[in-house]
Scaffold this active site. Structure first.
Site, short mmCIF file in Angstrom:
data_model
loop_
_atom_site.label_atom_id
_atom_site.label_comp_id
_atom_site.label_asym_id
_atom_site.label_seq_id
_atom_site.Cartn_x
_atom_site.Cartn_y
_atom_site.Cartn_z
N CYS A 7 7.25 -10.09 0.41
CA CYS A 7 6.51 -8.83 0.33
C CYS A 7 5.31 -8.93 1.25
O CYS A 7 5.26 -9.81 2.11
CB CYS A 7 6.11 -8.48 -1.09
SG CYS A 7 4.93 -9.59 -1.84
N SER A 8 4.31 -8.07 1.08
CA SER A 8 3.23 -8.04 2.06
C SER A 8 2.46 -9.36 2.12
O SER A 8 2.27 -9.94 3.16
CB SER A 8 2.28 -6.90 1.73
OG SER A 8 1.31 -6.77 2.72
#
Lengths: 101, 449
Positions: A7-8
């Site tokens: 994810c980020s």
């Protein structure tokens, strides 16, 4: 099997990793599951059998799918409901389906 | 309501996807991240230097000597003051990687190009003199830090674009087989490297003929000032927060997408405050990275910690009760994907309303609190976004209790805005679970819904 999540910043996916590991152990499976941030994912691809993306970075899918094709591994986005509820069982099933299909 | 979903799905999503997938913005964001660990480490030393404990500095001076503070600030200088230099490398590296050319060489060339754009001069006031003189032969550390950030960004992208263009046109020196790959790789970078340096050199020579004197001055005038006004104004910040929330409403990581554009502005503002804080002057900026990370996004984008508390304390549906328990741990560390995707807030027209309104309201309260001097401005200390509230506010305000209190006020405000919407959603979930006829409240009383 080696499952890579991304994810980020690799934070919220790591929550899911804990749940998935627990499920894998309960099912007696020797899986290696880990989470990384979007900008370091390319360093981990060669160790993974499948790459799963958090839905919040699904705009990375086209780019990472191309990378996945090069390393010959499937790349998909995790179902939002499973993601939000940290449903380790379902995501584990999803990963297995992608690898074994 | 479904119109709103259509709008988000068909109009916002594709644009957001394109912005987020844009090569240069991605490289910018990922490259600047390289400076973050350094800045956080530097911040630790900064906090140690200014601990707000009565008698602390006297104690330190007695124990370690009068120079203790300036010595403690060595690591602060070595981390904050090379922000632009590291960014010049990081951005070029990430961009080259996306083009599939040798990233390490591109990074190295970009650093050289950035230094070439910088005049090797510092102003110096000799003892007894009243006017400063320019001394040559020194790399100005001010321009290596946040002041040089925009130049570093532009040079990194320009030099990497030239670099990959030359390589993709195949204008390279090829070594015969049998030459070690490491050696032939450095020869590959030779021609593109030469062209990059030549271009920046000519650029600098041209700029020196104008009144601007240096590229740093041009970029500061043309780019830095307007961007600073945009990022430093209440309106600009409200727009940025609105965009972040709108993107998250579609389930996209808004902070990381908008951060590609706003990050450098807020980072520069943070460093300007750090310099003022260190010098004991008044802090110039309100809107820094920490303004948003620490004071607005309590519990993650959308300030959802209050919503999670509402779930834990007041949810009657099984689903939300369970979700509250699941989300409160990560929520204390400002991670809220369980709520945004689990409740869900994403693509949920009802919950999107408070999700967008709450942080906007908090920007206004925080701005008022800080501009009137009621609460300390962010002191330029890079408190990581995962820092739990109260501690986070205390540290970000430079060790002021007022920062922690503001977080509590903002939390209460968020609770007030989320609560009615939470009640409606909870009721709906409860009726789906089949408990809509009668239900027991915590006091054991039976009430009709």
């Amino acid at each position: 099997m080696n499952i890579l999540l991304c994810c980020s910043a690799g934070m919220s996916t790591s929550l899911l990793v804990t749940k998935m590991q627990k499920c894998a152990i309960e099912q007696g499976k020797q899986f290696n599951i880990w989470a990384v941030s979007g900008d370091s994912v390319h360093n981990h691809l060669n160790k993974a059998d499948v790459l799963l993306l958090g839905p919040q970075v699904r705009f990375l899918l086209p780019q990472l799918k191309k990378l996945g094709e090069e390393s010959g591994i499937p790349v998909e986005v995790i179902n939002t409901v499973h993601y939000g509820t940290c449903n380790g069982t379902e995501v584990l099933k999803f990963a297995e389906k992608l690898v074994y299909q | 309501m479904s119109k709103m979903n259509d709008f988000l799905e068909n109009k916002v999503m594709p644009v957001a996807g394109r912005v987020a997938g844009q090569r240069h913005l991605q490289a910018l964001r990922d490259g600047i991240i390289l400076t973050m660990p350094l800045i956080i480490v530097g911040s630790l030393f900064l906090i140690l230097g200014f601990l707000p404990i009565p008698g602390y500095s006297e104690f330190m001076a007695n124990t370690f000597g009068d120079q203790w503070l300036s010595k403690l600030m060595y690591p602060v200088g070595a981390t904050f003051d090379i922000m632009a230099l590291i960014a010049a490398f990081g951005i070029a590296y990430r961009l080259a990687e996306k083009y599939g050319v040798d990233a390490l060489s591109a990074g190295a060339i970009s650093v050289a190009a950035f230094l070439l754009a910088t005049p090797y001069e510092v102003s110096f006031t000799p003892e007894g003199a009243t006017e400063a003189i320019m001394v040559g032969g020194a790399i100005p550390s001010a321009l290596m830090g946040s002041k040089g950030l925009f130049v570093a960004m532009l040079i990194a992208m320009l030099s990497t674009e030239i670099y990959r263009f030359i390589i993709q046109k195949n204008i390279i020196i090829r070594m015969p087989d049998g030459v070690p790959p490491a050696v032939s790789k450095s020869f590959v970078a030779l021609i593109p490297g030469f062209i990059v340096i030549a271009v920046i050199w000519v650029l600098r020579l041209l700029v020196e003929q104008t009144d601007f004197q240096s590229l740093h001055n041009i970029v500061g005038e043309v780019l830095g000032k307007p961007l600073g006004v945009l990022g430093g104004s209440l309106i600009g910040s409200l727009v940025a927060v609105f965009l972040i929330q709108l993107l998250w409403s579609c389930g996209l990581h808004g902070a990381s997408i908008v951060g590609g554009v706003m990050g450098p502005i807020w980072l520069s503002a943070m460093d300007a405050n750090r310099l003022a804080f260190q010098g004991g002057q008044e802090l110039p900026n309100i809107f820094t990275q920490q303004f948003f990370d620490i004071f607005i996004y309590i519990g993650g984008s959308g300030a959802t910690l209050a919503l999670v508390f509402a779930m834990v304390l007041r949810a009657r549906s099984k689903q939300l009760k369970q979700l509250g328990r699941l989300a409160i741990g990560p929520g204390l560390f400002n991670i809220n994907e369980p709520v945004t995707f689990g409740m869900p807030i994403v693509m949920n027209p009802l919950m999107i309303v408070p999700f967008v309104l709450t942080p906007l309201a908090m920007v206004i309260t925080t701005y008022i609190a800080m501009s009137t001097g009621l609460v300390g401005k962010p002191a330029g200390i890079a408190v990581p976004w995962t820092m739990p509230p109260i501690i986070g506010g205390y540290l970000a305000a430079g060790g002021k209790i007022s920062g922690a209190i503001l977080q509590l006020v903002n939390f209460a405000l968020a609770f007030g805005i989320y609560y009615p919407f939470f009640r409606i959603w909870d009721k709906q979930k409860l009726s789906e679970e089949g408990g809509f006829e009668t239900t027991t409240t915590s006091s054991g009383k039976v009430v009709n819904m």
